[in-house]
Structure formats: C-alpha cells, structure tokens
Scaffold this motif. Structure first.
Motif, short mmCIF file in Angstrom:
data_model
loop_
_atom_site.label_atom_id
_atom_site.label_comp_id
_atom_site.label_asym_id
_atom_site.label_seq_id
_atom_site.Cartn_x
_atom_site.Cartn_y
_atom_site.Cartn_z
N THR A 200 0.82 -1.21 0.00
CA THR A 200 0.00 0.00 0.00
C THR A 200 0.86 1.26 0.00
N PHE A 231 -2.50 -3.21 -6.33
CA PHE A 231 -3.80 -3.40 -5.69
C PHE A 231 -4.53 -4.63 -6.22
N PHE A 235 -5.84 -7.33 -3.60
CA PHE A 235 -7.28 -7.65 -3.51
C PHE A 235 -7.58 -9.07 -3.93
N ASN A 239 -8.37 -10.49 0.00
CA ASN A 239 -9.69 -9.88 0.10
C ASN A 239 -9.57 -8.36 -0.01
N TYR A 240 -10.15 -7.59 0.92
CA TYR A 240 -10.12 -6.13 0.82
C TYR A 240 -9.73 -5.52 2.16
N CYS A 245 -7.72 -0.50 0.91
CA CYS A 245 -8.94 0.11 0.37
C CYS A 245 -8.89 1.63 0.47
N HIS A 280 -13.42 -4.05 -8.57
CA HIS A 280 -13.08 -3.78 -7.18
C HIS A 280 -13.75 -2.56 -6.54
N GLU A 283 -16.48 -3.20 -3.90
CA GLU A 283 -15.96 -3.98 -2.77
C GLU A 283 -15.08 -3.11 -1.86
N MET A 284 -14.39 -2.15 -2.47
CA MET A 284 -13.54 -1.26 -1.70
C MET A 284 -14.38 -0.33 -0.83
#
Length: 284
Positions: A200, A231, A235, A239-240, A245, A280, A283-284
C-alpha cells in the motif's frame, strides 16, 4: 511496634499480589519485552510495583489527573535513589509523554539509552518522540537502526512492534517527500510478513511521484499501471484489507480525471483501469 509491622506486612503482601497479577496479565495478553507494559523480572519489587501502577493508570479509559501527579512524584523519588536503573528512567519518560512534555520525555529516553543503547524499545521511543515533534529525518535514523537489526520482522520482535516500526519508518519518508526510499524498502513487498502495508505504501509512493505531472512522456501512465497491479495483487490474494482500500479509493478518485484527458492515455491503460473499477470499486 506491632501496628507498624502489620502495616509493613500488609503493604508487602499487596505489592506481591500486584506483581503476580501483572505476570498473569503478561501471559494472558502475550506482552513481551518489546511492549511498554512489559515489566522486567530482575528489578526490585518497589520499582516493579511503581511501573505496574503506571501501566494500570495509562490503560484506564478515565484518568484522574491527581493519580498521574502522584505517580510523577513517586517516580521522581525512586530515580533519586536508583539513578542508573534504565527501566525506571524509561518508564518515568512515559509519564512526561502522557503529560505532553516532550522535552523532558526525550531527556529521560536519552538517559535510558545511555545506560542501554541496544534496547530496541528505548530507541523506538526516541524515534517516536522525534517523529511527533516533526523531526522526521532524525526519527527516521532511529527507525533505520532497528530495521537494520531486522526488528521489522515479527519473528525478531513482535507483531505489534514490527508493524508500528515499519509504519513509522515509511511515514517519516512520506512526510519528507522521499518516495524513492519507500520504493527501495518495499521492493520485495509481497514476500514480507507485512506485505499488505508495504504494498500500500509502495502504491502511494508511485502515486505521489507523478502527482501534478501530465502524461506526455508516459511516466504517469506507467506509474498508475504499477499502482493498479499492486492493488490487483492485494485484492485478489487478501480480500479487501482496510489500509489498502483507503489508499485505493484515493487512487481511483485521482484516476477519475483520466476520462477527461482520455487522449493522453493508451487504450490498454484505459481498458485496464475500467476493468479494475468494475472488479473492485464497490468492494472497496
């Protein structure tokens, strides 16, 4: 005097009980020597009891200012008689940290380091003090000392300590605008135990490197492609996670301008960007 002896015996019993409770708490919460709450076994019971009382106060939601004042006086008296006890001096610094007296806090941390310059907790505390004083370059030097000793790996320290150390190390670069240093440290981000955080911050560094630039030479597009790839990998495998996110949303907000300047970007990039949004965004 029986009354005096009984009072002394009662105080000793209460102190020993307090120490036993702390030892049980250490085991229950997994507190290690890298945690501020940790109390060494090989220090006197009087000092140990004072540190335990300090821990108890700092962990309370509602804090009585009269209690911290009494603790400050208590530690002051103990330091007079135990002026070479590094643990006592370090924990005394925590009182000044709570009182926002960063100058006195730093002086005491420096004293504890002078007595034990190998203690990672002391070095990190100095870096933290410098960091919150806006001295990011100096703080970064302390964090680097610990990272060079591999304390950024949980197996060499603890999960809490290593995570906090890495975050502070990368933030101190970020606040100095040293984005290349972040890219250097996070080069193998996916192999690190804290890979999501490293990935990140790596994405953030790429984004900031091209911030405000146009895409005439294609550098902005190249950076954004690398960001999307990071990312995508996070992801798809984890997952998230919240930290990713939060940064991902910033990226997408910035990339929303791509549609406005669509002629500056390649068809391949536009397609990859739209697929990423489709896969995405919600979901983010």
């Amino acid at each position: 005097n029986i009354e005096v002896r009984n009072k002394i015996a009662s105080n000793l019993k209460a102190r020993n009980l307090k120490i036993q409770e702390q030892e049980i708490r250490n085991q229950k919460l997994g507190i290690t020597e890298f945690d501020d709450d940790h109390v060494l076994d090989n220090i006197g019971s009087t000092i140990k009891a004072a540190i335990i009382d300090l821990n108890k106060f700092l962990n309370q939601r509602k804090k009585d200012p009269n209690v911290i004042s009494k603790l400050k006086d208590r530690f002051s008296d103990l330091v007079v008689h135990h002026n070479s006890n590094m643990e006592l001096i370090y924990h005394f610094s925590r009182i000044y940290g709570y009182l926002k007296d960063t100058t006195s806090e730093l002086e005491l941390i420096e004293r504890s380091i002078s007595l034990d310059n190998e203690n990672p907790k002391f070095v990190k505390a100095r870096g933290l003090n410098l960091f919150y004083s806006g001295k990011y370059k100096e703080a970064n030097s302390d964090f680097k000392i610990l990272i060079d000793r591999k304390f950024d790996l949980p197996n060499n320290s603890s999960k809490k300590f290593s995570y906090s150390l890495i975050k502070l190390y990368l933030l101190s670069f970020l606040f100095q605008g040293k984005y290349q240093e972040i890219l250097d440290y996070t080069e193998n981000w996916s192999d690190h135990p804290w890979g999501i955080m490293l990935g990140t911050y790596r994405a953030s560094a790429y984004r900031r490197l091209v911030e405000g630039q146009n895409n005439q030479d294609g550098s902005r597009e190249s950076a954004y492609l690398l960001v999307l790839e990071i990312f995508e990998q996070i992801f798809n495998s984890q997952n998230y996670p919240a930290i990713a996110c939060k940064e991902g949303v910033k990226i997408l907000r910035e990339l929303s301008g791509v549609i406005t300047y669509i002629d500056q970007y390649s068809t391949k990039f536009i397609q990859q960007y739209l697929v990423f949004v489709s896969n995405h965004f919600f979901e983010m």
